[in-house]
Design a protein around this motif. Sequence first.
Motif, PDB file in Angstrom:
ATOM      1  N   LEU A  16      -5.018  44.115  19.629  1.00  0.00           N
ATOM      2  CA  LEU A  16      -5.271  43.855  18.215  1.00  0.00           C
ATOM      3  C   LEU A  16      -6.378  42.819  18.028  1.00  0.00           C
ATOM      4  O   LEU A  16      -7.274  42.995  17.195  1.00  0.00           O
ATOM      5  CB  LEU A  16      -3.992  43.380  17.515  1.00  0.00           C
ATOM      6  N   ARG A  17      -6.309  41.731  18.798  1.00  0.00           N
ATOM      7  CA  ARG A  17      -7.351  40.702  18.679  1.00  0.00           C
ATOM      8  C   ARG A  17      -8.724  41.255  19.046  1.00  0.00           C
ATOM      9  O   ARG A  17      -9.711  40.994  18.357  1.00  0.00           O
ATOM     10  CB  ARG A  17      -7.020  39.511  19.583  1.00  0.00           C
ATOM     11  N   ARG A  18      -8.780  42.049  20.117  1.00  0.00           N
ATOM     12  CA  ARG A  18     -10.044  42.641  20.547  1.00  0.00           C
ATOM     13  C   ARG A  18     -10.591  43.594  19.480  1.00  0.00           C
ATOM     14  O   ARG A  18     -11.786  43.584  19.174  1.00  0.00           O
ATOM     15  CB  ARG A  18      -9.837  43.369  21.878  1.00  0.00           C
ATOM     16  N   ALA A  19      -9.708  44.378  18.886  1.00  0.00           N
ATOM     17  CA  ALA A  19     -10.139  45.321  17.845  1.00  0.00           C
ATOM     18  C   ALA A  19     -10.619  44.579  16.601  1.00  0.00           C
ATOM     19  O   ALA A  19     -11.620  44.968  15.991  1.00  0.00           O
ATOM     20  CB  ALA A  19      -8.995  46.265  17.498  1.00  0.00           C
ATOM     21  N   ARG A  20      -9.918  43.505  16.232  1.00  0.00           N
ATOM     22  CA  ARG A  20     -10.360  42.707  15.062  1.00  0.00           C
ATOM     23  C   ARG A  20     -11.720  42.073  15.309  1.00  0.00           C
ATOM     24  O   ARG A  20     -12.577  42.059  14.419  1.00  0.00           O
ATOM     25  CB  ARG A  20      -9.329  41.629  14.747  1.00  0.00           C
ATOM     26  N   ARG A  21     -11.903  41.533  16.517  1.00  0.00           N
ATOM     27  CA  ARG A  21     -13.208  40.933  16.848  1.00  0.00           C
ATOM     28  C   ARG A  21     -14.318  41.963  16.818  1.00  0.00           C
ATOM     29  O   ARG A  21     -15.431  41.687  16.351  1.00  0.00           O
ATOM     30  CB  ARG A  21     -13.148  40.258  18.221  1.00  0.00           C
ATOM     31  N   ARG A  22     -14.023  43.163  17.293  1.00  0.00           N
ATOM     32  CA  ARG A  22     -15.045  44.217  17.284  1.00  0.00           C
ATOM     33  C   ARG A  22     -15.412  44.612  15.859  1.00  0.00           C
ATOM     34  O   ARG A  22     -16.584  44.809  15.539  1.00  0.00           O
ATOM     35  CB  ARG A  22     -14.553  45.439  18.052  1.00  0.00           C
ATOM     36  N   VAL A  23     -14.408  44.708  14.976  1.00  0.00           N
ATOM     37  CA  VAL A  23     -14.689  45.039  13.574  1.00  0.00           C
ATOM     38  C   VAL A  23     -15.557  43.960  12.941  1.00  0.00           C
ATOM     39  O   VAL A  23     -16.540  44.263  12.250  1.00  0.00           O
ATOM     40  CB  VAL A  23     -13.375  45.236  12.784  1.00  0.00           C
ATOM     41  N   LEU A  24     -15.205  42.696  13.180  1.00  0.00           N
ATOM     42  CA  LEU A  24     -16.007  41.609  12.607  1.00  0.00           C
ATOM     43  C   LEU A  24     -17.430  41.621  13.152  1.00  0.00           C
ATOM     44  O   LEU A  24     -18.389  41.406  12.406  1.00  0.00           O
ATOM     45  CB  LEU A  24     -15.335  40.263  12.887  1.00  0.00           C
ATOM     46  N   ALA A  25     -17.578  41.876  14.439  1.00  0.00           N
ATOM     47  CA  ALA A  25     -18.916  41.930  15.038  1.00  0.00           C
ATOM     48  C   ALA A  25     -19.731  43.083  14.457  1.00  0.00           C
ATOM     49  O   ALA A  25     -20.924  42.931  14.154  1.00  0.00           O
ATOM     50  CB  ALA A  25     -18.806  42.065  16.553  1.00  0.00           C
ATOM     51  N   GLU A  26     -19.094  44.229  14.271  1.00  0.00           N
ATOM     52  CA  GLU A  26     -19.806  45.386  13.711  1.00  0.00           C
ATOM     53  C   GLU A  26     -20.171  45.154  12.244  1.00  0.00           C
ATOM     54  O   GLU A  26     -21.231  45.579  11.789  1.00  0.00           O
ATOM     55  CB  GLU A  26     -18.982  46.658  13.860  1.00  0.00           C
ATOM     56  N   ARG A  27     -19.284  44.490  11.500  1.00  0.00           N
ATOM     57  CA  ARG A  27     -19.621  44.165  10.100  1.00  0.00           C
ATOM     58  C   ARG A  27     -20.819  43.231  10.031  1.00  0.00           C
ATOM     59  O   ARG A  27     -21.711  43.406   9.189  1.00  0.00           O
ATOM     60  CB  ARG A  27     -18.420  43.531   9.400  1.00  0.00           C
ATOM     61  N   ALA A  28     -20.830  42.230  10.895  1.00  0.00           N
ATOM     62  CA  ALA A  28     -21.963  41.309  10.921  1.00  0.00           C
ATOM     63  C   ALA A  28     -23.243  42.033  11.329  1.00  0.00           C
ATOM     64  O   ALA A  28     -24.305  41.820  10.730  1.00  0.00           O
ATOM     65  CB  ALA A  28     -21.680  40.157  11.880  1.00  0.00           C
ATOM     66  N   ALA A  29     -23.146  42.888  12.331  1.00  0.00           N
ATOM     67  CA  ALA A  29     -24.325  43.635  12.773  1.00  0.00           C
ATOM     68  C   ALA A  29     -24.835  44.561  11.673  1.00  0.00           C
ATOM     69  O   ALA A  29     -26.042  44.673  11.450  1.00  0.00           O
ATOM     70  CB  ALA A  29     -23.989  44.437  14.026  1.00  0.00           C
ATOM     71  N   LEU A  30     -23.920  45.207  10.967  1.00  0.00           N
ATOM     72  CA  LEU A  30     -24.328  46.088   9.869  1.00  0.00           C
ATOM     73  C   LEU A  30     -24.978  45.288   8.752  1.00  0.00           C
ATOM     74  O   LEU A  30     -26.008  45.699   8.203  1.00  0.00           O
ATOM     75  CB  LEU A  30     -23.123  46.869   9.336  1.00  0.00           C
ATOM     76  N   ALA A  31     -24.416  44.138   8.422  1.00  0.00           N
ATOM     77  CA  ALA A  31     -25.004  43.291   7.382  1.00  0.00           C
ATOM     78  C   ALA A  31     -26.400  42.838   7.789  1.00  0.00           C
ATOM     79  O   ALA A  31     -27.321  42.822   6.958  1.00  0.00           O
ATOM     80  CB  ALA A  31     -24.113  42.091   7.116  1.00  0.00           C
ATOM     81  N   ASN A  32     -26.572  42.496   9.051  1.00  0.00           N
ATOM     82  CA  ASN A  32     -27.896  42.075   9.527  1.00  0.00           C
ATOM     83  C   ASN A  32     -28.886  43.231   9.517  1.00  0.00           C
ATOM     84  O   ASN A  32     -30.050  43.043   9.179  1.00  0.00           O
ATOM     85  CB  ASN A  32     -27.788  41.478  10.930  1.00  0.00           C
ATOM     86  N   ARG A  33     -28.421  44.425   9.911  1.00  0.00           N
ATOM     87  CA  ARG A  33     -29.328  45.586   9.902  1.00  0.00           C
ATOM     88  C   ARG A  33     -29.754  45.941   8.482  1.00  0.00           C
ATOM     89  O   ARG A  33     -30.922  46.211   8.239  1.00  0.00           O
ATOM     90  CB  ARG A  33     -28.646  46.791  10.548  1.00  0.00           C
ATOM     91  N   THR A  34     -28.805  45.944   7.545  1.00  0.00           N
ATOM     92  CA  THR A  34     -29.156  46.321   6.175  1.00  0.00           C
ATOM     93  C   THR A  34     -29.986  45.233   5.510  1.00  0.00           C
ATOM     94  O   THR A  34     -30.865  45.529   4.707  1.00  0.00           O
ATOM     95  CB  THR A  34     -27.899  46.616   5.341  1.00  0.00           C
ATOM     96  N   ALA A  35     -29.741  43.970   5.843  1.00  0.00           N
ATOM     97  CA  ALA A  35     -30.547  42.887   5.278  1.00  0.00           C
ATOM     98  C   ALA A  35     -31.972  42.957   5.813  1.00  0.00           C
ATOM     99  O   ALA A  35     -32.935  42.724   5.082  1.00  0.00           O
ATOM    100  CB  ALA A  35     -29.931  41.537   5.599  1.00  0.00           C
ATOM    101  N   ALA A  36     -32.109  43.297   7.076  1.00  0.00           N
ATOM    102  CA  ALA A  36     -33.443  43.385   7.672  1.00  0.00           C
ATOM    103  C   ALA A  36     -34.238  44.551   7.088  1.00  0.00           C
ATOM    104  O   ALA A  36     -35.446  44.456   6.917  1.00  0.00           O
ATOM    105  CB  ALA A  36     -33.336  43.536   9.184  1.00  0.00           C
ATOM    106  N   THR A  37     -33.575  45.644   6.751  1.00  0.00           N
ATOM    107  CA  THR A  37     -34.299  46.786   6.203  1.00  0.00           C
ATOM    108  C   THR A  37     -34.606  46.615   4.728  1.00  0.00           C
ATOM    109  O   THR A  37     -35.515  47.253   4.218  1.00  0.00           O
ATOM    110  CB  THR A  37     -33.499  48.091   6.391  1.00  0.00           C
ATOM    111  N   SER A  38     -33.871  45.735   4.035  1.00  0.00           N
ATOM    112  CA  SER A  38     -34.102  45.589   2.597  1.00  0.00           C
ATOM    113  C   SER A  38     -35.123  44.509   2.280  1.00  0.00           C
ATOM    114  O   SER A  38     -35.577  44.395   1.147  1.00  0.00           O
ATOM    115  CB  SER A  38     -32.792  45.280   1.871  1.00  0.00           C
ATOM    116  N   LEU A  39     -35.486  43.690   3.261  1.00  0.00           N
ATOM    117  CA  LEU A  39     -36.472  42.649   3.016  1.00  0.00           C
ATOM    118  C   LEU A  39     -37.887  43.234   2.954  1.00  0.00           C
ATOM    119  O   LEU A  39     -38.209  44.134   3.706  1.00  0.00           O
ATOM    120  CB  LEU A  39     -36.434  41.583   4.123  1.00  0.00           C
ATOM    121  N   PRO A  40     -38.720  42.724   2.054  1.00  0.00           N
ATOM    122  CA  PRO A  40     -40.110  43.202   2.017  1.00  0.00           C
ATOM    123  C   PRO A  40     -40.861  42.727   3.263  1.00  0.00           C
ATOM    124  O   PRO A  40     -40.450  41.795   3.934  1.00  0.00           O
ATOM    125  CB  PRO A  40     -40.675  42.569   0.748  1.00  0.00           C
ATOM    126  N   ARG A  41     -41.973  43.381   3.551  1.00  0.00           N
ATOM    127  CA  ARG A  41     -42.761  43.031   4.741  1.00  0.00           C
ATOM    128  C   ARG A  41     -43.177  41.567   4.670  1.00  0.00           C
ATOM    129  O   ARG A  41     -43.583  41.066   3.641  1.00  0.00           O
ATOM    130  CB  ARG A  41     -43.998  43.897   4.825  1.00  0.00           C
TER     131      ARG A  41
END
Length: 89
Positions: A61-86
């Motif tokens: 359970l702890r490993r799965a929760r950590r993976r979800v949090l890591a993936e949420r952070a990675a997704l937030a970083n990916r979407t933030a990076a694509t939405s920023l202007p050049r």
Amino acid sequence: MNHVVTLQDAVTAFADWKEPTSAELDAIELEMPLILADVDLLDAKIVTLDRTPTELDARRLRRARRRVLAERAALANRTAATSLPRGAA
């Protein structure tokens, strides 16, 4: 005489228009790691429903929760990076 169109005809009349667009499929593909991590967390929770969780279950359970949090952070970083202007970062 008035013709009555059934709901089924009205719904299926536009079925060809209901296909996902390329942008929607790309968004799903971008979120797929998070979706899979959520599925793993749900699986870990389901295993513990009918019994007292063991130490191994708790680790899973702890490993799965950590993976979800890591993936949420990675997704937030990916979407933030694509939405920023050049040049902005």
